[in-house]
Design a protein around this motif. Sequence first.
Motif, PDB file in Angstrom:
ATOM      1  N   UNK A  36      -4.732  -0.006  -1.472  1.00 20.97           N
ATOM      2  CA  UNK A  36      -4.211   0.933  -0.374  1.00 20.97           C
ATOM      3  C   UNK A  36      -5.034   1.257   0.695  1.00 20.97           C
ATOM      4  N   UNK A  37      -6.253   0.905   0.258  1.00 15.33           N
ATOM      5  CA  UNK A  37      -7.187   1.447   1.620  1.00 15.33           C
ATOM      6  C   UNK A  37      -8.547   1.118   1.002  1.00 15.33           C
ATOM      7  N   UNK A  57       6.908   7.675  -3.138  1.00 16.64           N
ATOM      8  CA  UNK A  57       5.839   8.665  -3.147  1.00 16.64           C
ATOM      9  C   UNK A  57       4.431   7.888  -3.711  1.00 16.64           C
ATOM     10  N   UNK A  58       3.507   8.214  -3.876  1.00 17.52           N
ATOM     11  CA  UNK A  58       2.159   7.652  -4.262  1.00 17.52           C
ATOM     12  C   UNK A  58       1.086   8.398  -5.388  1.00 17.52           C
ATOM     13  N   UNK A 258      10.536   5.974 -11.234  1.00 13.60           N
ATOM     14  CA  UNK A 258       9.973   4.682 -11.435  1.00 13.60           C
ATOM     15  C   UNK A 258       8.732   4.473 -10.834  1.00 13.60           C
ATOM     16  N   UNK A 259       7.658   4.021 -11.348  1.00 14.29           N
ATOM     17  CA  UNK A 259       6.444   3.841 -10.828  1.00 14.29           C
ATOM     18  C   UNK A 259       5.927   2.346 -10.889  1.00 14.29           C
ATOM     19  N   UNK A 260       5.616   1.959  -9.887  1.00 15.58           N
ATOM     20  CA  UNK A 260       5.183   0.508  -9.680  1.00 15.58           C
ATOM     21  C   UNK A 260       3.835   0.358  -9.162  1.00 15.58           C
ATOM     22  N   UNK A 261       3.073  -0.753  -9.257  1.00 17.22           N
ATOM     23  CA  UNK A 261       1.817  -0.934  -8.402  1.00 17.22           C
ATOM     24  C   UNK A 261       1.998  -1.380  -7.153  1.00 17.22           C
ATOM     25  N   UNK A 281       4.457   4.710  -6.054  1.00 17.90           N
ATOM     26  CA  UNK A 281       3.621   3.651  -6.330  1.00 17.90           C
ATOM     27  C   UNK A 281       2.009   4.045  -6.422  1.00 17.90           C
ATOM     28  N   UNK A 282       1.710   3.322  -7.442  1.00 21.89           N
ATOM     29  CA  UNK A 282       0.083   3.479  -8.128  1.00 21.89           C
ATOM     30  C   UNK A 282      -0.750   2.975  -7.008  1.00 21.89           C
TER      31      UNK A 282
END
Length: 314
Positions: A36-37, A57-58, A258-261, A281-282
């Motif tokens: 992500x950065x 969200x992150x 739910x959380x995804x990469x 997201x992770x």
Amino acid sequence: MSMFQRTAIALARSPGLGRAMRAVAARTSLAARFVGGADVDAAVRTAARLREAHGIRASLFYLGEYVDDADAIEHNVAQAVGACRALDHAGLDVHVSVDPTAIGYMRDDALGQDNARRIGLAARRTVGLGRDWMVLDMEDSSLCDRTCALHRELLQAGIPAGLTLQARRRRTPLDLVWAIRQRTSLRLVKGAFPERALDHAGRARIDQAYLDAAAIMLSREALESGFQPVFGTHDDRLAGAILELARERGWPPEAFEFEMLYGVRPDWQLALRRLGYNVRVYLPFGGDWWPYAVRRVGENPRNAWLLARTLTSD
Ligand code: FAD
């Protein structure tokens, strides 16, 4: 594990290649897809953009795992604390994910505990309420008891600590029995550290174990105790079954996530958002992207072109 995945893991573990890739460029197409950065400011900008554009969200994760050098550990802790402050400042959830082996558990458990407390305190705006959490990732089996113990200690100290459990591990339902009675966030994943002696064998059995664990997390007892279930999976078939179960058991959509990469199945992330479900997201950040990104490539042969492009022309 497929031959392709084994090759990707071997590439991920090559220190020479890792050093070379870091030196080539901060933003190869591979890094841009899954990371992500390059630093915390860039990661917070990515998180803010996802939130504003899609309501996603992150959870920020500073790249670096299995570290035993004292300076590197301190650096990792400072980055996680800095991420909490930057997220707070940006008005986003103060949500970070932490590998115990990145913050001291390779050296000494007491050091790891102190460092986890430091990060957890930085994440604490509203104890156990809302969506601010320091979530402990679950690494290989040597860390499992120690990570579960750390999670309990942090909760007892009033720190908003969450935990990750691996469905492939046969012990997971037992770990869940305690967790679902707590005000905590619990992320269920299939598990990335296979160990034949401790695990369910084969894809179908692991998927069934995931659903069995999800049923415990979506029990009435869990709903009444303020427990926050998080389903860390890109598997839409599993997600469909979980949504059905949540409806049957009376869980409102805002009570689970739910959380995804980051960079994996963005189509499915957006589809769930459009249906009104919480998606996180992770979001990894930092310069040490090579091992992480190559492991992601290994999870799906369709990503092979990304690896080829990075190694040849980026
Ligand atoms: P799969 O059956 O592997 O995949 C389901 C679908 O998604 C398939 O169509 C597949 O092709 C697609 N897909 C999966 N990965 C990719 C990819 N990289 N690129 C493109 N498509 C892909 N594991 C741990 O052991 N400990 C942890 O702490 C941990 N934390 C995690 C946190 C989050 C938020 C997530 C999402 C995963 C985490 N994992 C962790 C990894 C997890 O254990 C699995 O290895 C990984 O998520 C793949 O399993 P899956 O549930 O997505 O199912």
